[in-house]
Design an enzyme around this catalytic site. Structure first.
Site, mmCIF file in Angstrom:
data_model
loop_
_atom_site.group_PDB
_atom_site.id
_atom_site.type_symbol
_atom_site.label_atom_id
_atom_site.label_comp_id
_atom_site.label_asym_id
_atom_site.label_seq_id
_atom_site.Cartn_x
_atom_site.Cartn_y
_atom_site.Cartn_z
ATOM 1 N N SER A 334 1.024 -0.989 0.121
ATOM 2 C CA SER A 334 0.182 -0.187 0.110
ATOM 3 C C SER A 334 0.850 1.219 0.012
ATOM 4 C CB SER A 334 -0.935 -0.017 1.227
ATOM 5 O OG SER A 334 -2.005 0.783 1.115
ATOM 6 N N ASP A 395 -8.319 -4.410 -6.397
ATOM 7 C CA ASP A 395 -7.703 -3.608 -5.089
ATOM 8 C C ASP A 395 -7.719 -2.273 -5.713
ATOM 9 O OD1 ASP A 395 -6.109 -2.368 -3.473
ATOM 10 O OD2 ASP A 395 -4.468 -3.701 -3.753
ATOM 11 N N HIS A 492 -7.828 -5.001 -1.053
ATOM 12 C CA HIS A 492 -6.549 -4.544 -0.700
ATOM 13 C C HIS A 492 -6.045 -5.107 0.583
ATOM 14 C CE1 HIS A 492 -3.357 -1.304 -0.565
ATOM 15 N NE2 HIS A 492 -3.757 -0.998 0.483
#
Length: 509
Positions: A334, A395, A492
């Site tokens: 991320s 995602d 995610h």
């Protein structure tokens, strides 16, 4: 357009750009009427009070208006800013309650511990047994390999030197290394970019923690960047790993940074996301001199306020001196993936060959875009390894910041390995994007919601096929259920990235 092409050509040739190159959008200054103006009046983007554009950038953009993706980004950022403090409170309460239940062994355990005067109240978030929301979603901490199915064409992650038929049978290969019941080496071989890359041997049980770094962001006035460094052994290590911490689920500032369209001209590096640069230790944002914005020499250290890039660079150099046979791995998920992608580019920009020449791999998971095509080209030409970018299904984070040229010309670099909902991967080379590159596309709407239902079903029953390590608890399943409302959020989760690496296969494009 000709001016912009000249700028890109100059950067690609290694010559610094002339004039001030930056486009910084201040979301706190955006008004509702500004959003309407962008959508209806189509005024030049550089004419708004909330936009700071460099002189060269203003000339390049001219009368270019902000499109609907620019307007949408501002609406999202305003919503995230408004939710910042409520989300922190909600997050603190949720994590407290989850830890309260977990540390007391469930609801029944709470009553038993209360009766025995042994009730555990998790008030210290820094305690070793306190788990964050991400830790609640996926509590697996072991490093476990996959069985090598034989043959050089197998595109799964593999291990070398361990027979699947060892001991009493292939099941030995799945022994829980966290419990210490089997000494299985860490993954040593990987099919990357059309070829098998063999890593040096290092053992799961000898991992040596070097340090945790809580780093300062002078523009935010807070410690916003966390990373840790470890080696595989305390002595004569084979690998030094730098891992950046990712977006915190309840920290709306992190999410806002991920979607921000602001960029800064960094000379031959091209246009780079200004929020990620700040998280690494950017010194100024004038966009005229990249060597002043990110100097090679570390700025004067302020006690308790280390800057991420400089602190980690120093530590890696120290570890490489201590371990002359070690190579370097840089990774992150991320927001941490974005920092991991920029870190080696800055090393190249500063000519840190001592580190770069021992760089083994750069692998990111769920990475947002960090720069333009010039930046991607600079990395390809100056970083000795091809970055590997892993994307799971829909995602949302790899689809931001939005690619909205010419205002924000963000593009992915490196090789993408894209996994579908059942962990079947395929390689997308040369900076190629995963499908649905900007997230909002009606053509993918049904597929996105269908995948959200599929992931929820898979999360509930995957353990029946793959074993107890894949049994998901209520927190993980509830998190997956958020995908039924906003598809792509649940995708995610690090859980699916861990599953993809363990269970997935990758077909070369």
């Amino acid at each position: 357009m000709a001016a912009k092409q000249a700028v890109v050509a100059a950067a690609a040739s290694g010559h610094p750009k002339m004039g001030e190159e930056k486009l910084i959008i201040r979301p706190e200054k955006v008004r509702f009427i500004d959003v309407l103006s962008m959508l209806l009046l189509r005024r030049p983007i550089t004419s708004y009070a909330f936009v700071e554009a460099g002189d060269r950038t203003a000339a390049d953009l001219g009368s270019t208006p902000g499109d609907w993706l620019v307007a949408l980004t501002q609406v999202i950022q305003k919503a995230l800013a408004g939710a910042y403090y409520p989300a922190l409170v909600v997050g603190a309460v949720v994590e407290f309650l989850l830890n309260f239940v977990a540390l007391n062994n469930g609801i029944l355990g709470i009553f038993l511990n209360l009766f025995r005067c042994k009730l555990v109240i998790p008030l210290n978030r820094e305690a070793p047994n306190f788990r964050s929301m991400i830790g609640m979603i996926d509590g697996r901490t072991e490093l476990k390999p996959l069985p090598a199915s034989g043959g050089p064409e197998d595109r799964r992650l593999q291990v070398v030197g361990v027979s699947a038929a060892a001991g009493s049978g292939g099941d030995d290969y799945y022994l829980d290394v966290e419990s210490g019941s089997a000494a299985v080496p860490l993954v040593q071989q990987q099919y990357v970019n059309g070829r098998l890359v063999r890593l040096r041997t290092f053992s799961v049980f000898e991992f040596h923690f070097v340090g945790f770094y809580n780093c300062w962001n002078k523009f935010v006035g807070d410690h916003t960047t966390q990373a840790f460094v470890f080696t595989d052994k305390a002595e004569d290590a084979s690998v030094v790993v730098v891992s950046f911490r990712g977006t915190e689920p309840f920290n709306m500032r992190d999410w806002s940074t991920d979607v921000n369209l602001s960029w800064l001209g960094m000379g031959e590096l091209g246009h780079v996301h200004v929020g990620f640069l700040k998280a690494l230790g950017l010194q100024e944002e004038d966009g005229k001199d990249a060597t002043r914005a990110f100097p090679k020499a570390a700025p004067n250290a302020v006690p308790g306020k280390p800057l991420a890039y400089y602190a980690l660079r120093e530590e890696v150099q120290k570890q490489l001196q201590k371990h002359p046979n070690a190579n370097v791995v840089v990774t992150g998920h991320s927001l941490g993936a974005a920092l991991a992608a920029i870190f080696p580019a800055l090393l190249a920009f500063h000519g840190e060959r001592g580190v770069l020449d021992r760089l083994l791999s750069v692998v990111t998971y769920g990475q947002p875009r960090v720069g333009d095509k010039v930046f991607a080209g600079y990395v390809r030409a100056n970083v000795p390894v091809e970055p590997l970018r892993v994307v799971y299904r829909y995602d949302v984070v790899p689809r931001v910041p939005f690619d909205a040229p010419p205002v924000a010309d963000f593009a992915h670099g490196g090789t993408c390995v894209y996994f579908d909902g059942w962990y079947k991967g395929r390689e997308i080379a040369k900076g190629g994007d995963a499908p649905n590159k900007n997230y909002f596309d009606p053509r993918y709407l049904l597929s996105m919601y269908g995948n959200a239902w599929g992931d929820l079903f898979k999360g509930a029953f995957l353990w029946a096929k793959e074993g107890k390590d894949y049994r998901e608890g209520a927190v993980s399943l509830l998190y997956r259920a958020t995908g039924l409302l906003v598809p792509g959020i649940a995708s995610h989760s690090p859980r699916d990235y861990v599953n993809a690496v363990r269970l997935g296969s990758v077909a070369s494009a």
